[in-house]
Design a protein around this motif. Structure first.
Motif, PDB file in Angstrom:
ATOM      1  N   ILE A  78      94.133 -37.816  27.028  1.00 39.68           N
ATOM      2  CA  ILE A  78      94.456 -36.690  26.148  1.00 39.68           C
ATOM      3  C   ILE A  78      93.301 -36.423  25.186  1.00 39.68           C
ATOM      4  O   ILE A  78      92.906 -35.268  24.965  1.00 39.68           O
ATOM      5  CB  ILE A  78      95.757 -36.965  25.372  1.00 39.68           C
ATOM      6  N   ILE A  81      90.373 -34.820  27.176  1.00 37.46           N
ATOM      7  CA  ILE A  81      90.640 -33.426  27.528  1.00 37.46           C
ATOM      8  C   ILE A  81      90.483 -32.534  26.297  1.00 37.46           C
ATOM      9  O   ILE A  81      89.943 -31.421  26.381  1.00 37.46           O
ATOM     10  CB  ILE A  81      92.053 -33.292  28.132  1.00 37.46           C
ATOM     11  N   SER A  82      90.939 -33.017  25.149  1.00 38.32           N
ATOM     12  CA  SER A  82      90.767 -32.262  23.901  1.00 38.32           C
ATOM     13  C   SER A  82      89.287 -32.051  23.589  1.00 38.32           C
ATOM     14  O   SER A  82      88.869 -30.947  23.198  1.00 38.32           O
ATOM     15  CB  SER A  82      91.458 -32.996  22.757  1.00 38.32           C
ATOM     16  N   GLY A  85      87.883 -29.474  25.840  1.00 35.16           N
ATOM     17  CA  GLY A  85      88.307 -28.149  25.403  1.00 35.16           C
ATOM     18  C   GLY A  85      87.424 -27.608  24.287  1.00 35.16           C
ATOM     19  O   GLY A  85      87.043 -26.430  24.287  1.00 35.16           O
ATOM     20  N   GLU A 223      97.647 -30.092  33.800  1.00 30.62           N
ATOM     21  CA  GLU A 223      98.040 -29.181  32.718  1.00 30.62           C
ATOM     22  C   GLU A 223      96.911 -29.057  31.699  1.00 30.62           C
ATOM     23  O   GLU A 223      96.618 -27.952  31.209  1.00 30.62           O
ATOM     24  CB  GLU A 223      99.307 -29.697  32.039  1.00 30.62           C
ATOM     25  N   GLY A 224      96.262 -30.167  31.379  1.00 29.04           N
ATOM     26  CA  GLY A 224      95.153 -30.128  30.436  1.00 29.04           C
ATOM     27  C   GLY A 224      93.983 -29.305  30.944  1.00 29.04           C
ATOM     28  O   GLY A 224      93.410 -28.490  30.209  1.00 29.04           O
ATOM     29  N   SER A 227      94.835 -25.660  30.842  1.00 25.13           N
ATOM     30  CA  SER A 227      94.800 -25.163  29.467  1.00 25.13           C
ATOM     31  C   SER A 227      93.368 -24.871  29.033  1.00 25.13           C
ATOM     32  O   SER A 227      93.108 -23.875  28.342  1.00 25.13           O
ATOM     33  CB  SER A 227      95.443 -26.189  28.526  1.00 25.13           C
ATOM     34  N   VAL A 237      96.495 -27.835  22.844  1.00 20.94           N
ATOM     35  CA  VAL A 237      96.501 -28.547  24.133  1.00 20.94           C
ATOM     36  C   VAL A 237      96.860 -30.011  23.924  1.00 20.94           C
ATOM     37  O   VAL A 237      97.673 -30.581  24.661  1.00 20.94           O
ATOM     38  CB  VAL A 237      95.126 -28.428  24.827  1.00 20.94           C
ATOM     39  N   GLU A 238      96.274 -30.604  22.899  1.00 16.90           N
ATOM     40  CA  GLU A 238      96.555 -32.008  22.612  1.00 16.90           C
ATOM     41  C   GLU A 238      98.027 -32.234  22.309  1.00 16.90           C
ATOM     42  O   GLU A 238      98.645 -33.180  22.819  1.00 16.90           O
ATOM     43  CB  GLU A 238      95.701 -32.463  21.432  1.00 16.90           C
ATOM     44  N   LYS A 240     100.510 -30.403  23.283  1.00 13.52           N
ATOM     45  CA  LYS A 240     101.261 -30.164  24.510  1.00 13.52           C
ATOM     46  C   LYS A 240     101.226 -31.395  25.407  1.00 13.52           C
ATOM     47  O   LYS A 240     102.240 -31.801  25.968  1.00 13.52           O
ATOM     48  CB  LYS A 240     100.669 -28.964  25.246  1.00 13.52           C
ATOM     49  N   LEU A 241     100.063 -32.004  25.541  1.00 12.37           N
ATOM     50  CA  LEU A 241      99.915 -33.142  26.448  1.00 12.37           C
ATOM     51  C   LEU A 241     100.596 -34.401  25.928  1.00 12.37           C
ATOM     52  O   LEU A 241     100.953 -35.273  26.711  1.00 12.37           O
ATOM     53  CB  LEU A 241      98.424 -33.424  26.710  1.00 12.37           C
TER      54      LEU A 241
END
Length: 247
Positions: A78, A81-82, A85, A223-224, A227, A237-238, A240-241
């Motif tokens: 997570i 992915i953040s 982003g 999903e990440g 997004s 996004v964070e 959400k995950l």
């Protein structure tokens, strides 16, 4: 190493062997090579007969997951992915090119390469979802090898018991042969039922539990990535995950 699997194996072994010893038996009395070869050889042979080679081979490889399951670090993924982003919003998707090159997880590597190529979010999801479910389906089929072993093992144990009784009755006047035949009969039955309920079926269920967690983890990754492709705020996004992460 999965400590719960190790504790479970030790606890089951100690409970059965310890209980047998408390009843006055000797643990070595439970070792009977002919009965072992009948049950294990017969069970493996039956499963080999019903399974394609690739499925059987993959099933054997999955056995390692019981003690060393694949690493799934939800928190770290997570966070990464953040960060991706943020980089994509500031510098564009090409900023992830080196990240994609260095990434070791196949699903993430594939997804990052698609992002760098400018793939739309919907198409990105379609591609990764297809790969995810096909791979999961192959692993689920491989895990059924142990279900099959759990089904055949008790029956093969009965076959071993009948063979032992045949030996016992073939020369009923010889006490030594009679005792050996009866021993084979009872021990083969124990092996058949014991291997099924203490090894094969638990292994099958353990692998399926790991596959379910892996499916959830990979769904989070997809999903990440989607997004990021839609240009969503990294903090959104964070959050959400985080819903995918178990407490």
């Amino acid at each position: 190493m999965d400590k719960l699997s190790f504790v479970g194996i030790v606890l089951a072994s100690v409970a059965i062997l310890g209980g047998f010893s408390l009843e006055g038996g000797e643990v070595l009395q439970l070792w009977h090579a002919p009965a072992f070869f009948i049950v294990m050889g017969g069970t493996l042979g039956a499963v080999m007969l019903q399974s394609p080679w690739a499925q059987f081979k993959q099933g054997m490889q999955l056995l390692l997951w019981v003690v060393r399951p694949p690493k799934m670090d939800f928190t770290d993924s997570i966070y990464r992915i953040s960060e991706w982003g943020h980089a994509a919003r500031l510098h564009g998707f090409l900023a992830l090119e080196q990240v994609a090159f260095d990434e070791e997880q196949p699903l993430l590597k594939r997804g990052l390469n698609l992002l760098v190529d400018g793939t739309e979010a919907d198409l990105l999801r379609d591609i990764l979802d297809t790969e995810l479910h096909l791979d999961n389906d192959r692993l689920q089929r491989a895990s059924r090898v142990y279900d099959a072993m759990g089904g055949y093992s008790p029956t093969i144990g009965i076959v071993g018991a009948v063979l032992g009784l045949i030996l016992a009755l073939a020369d009923i006047s010889d006490p030594t042969a009679l005792g050996q035949g009866i021993s084979t009969a009872f021990v083969a039955t124990i092996y058949g039922v014991g291997f099924a309920n203490l090894l094969f079926i638990p292994v099958a269920n353990k692998i399926r539990a790991i596959l379910e967690e892996q499916l959830l983890y990979q769904a989070m990754l997809i999903e990440g990535l989607c997004s990021i492709a839609r240009g969503e705020n990294p903090r959104t996004v964070e959050q959400k995950l985080l819903a995918y992460k178990a407490d």
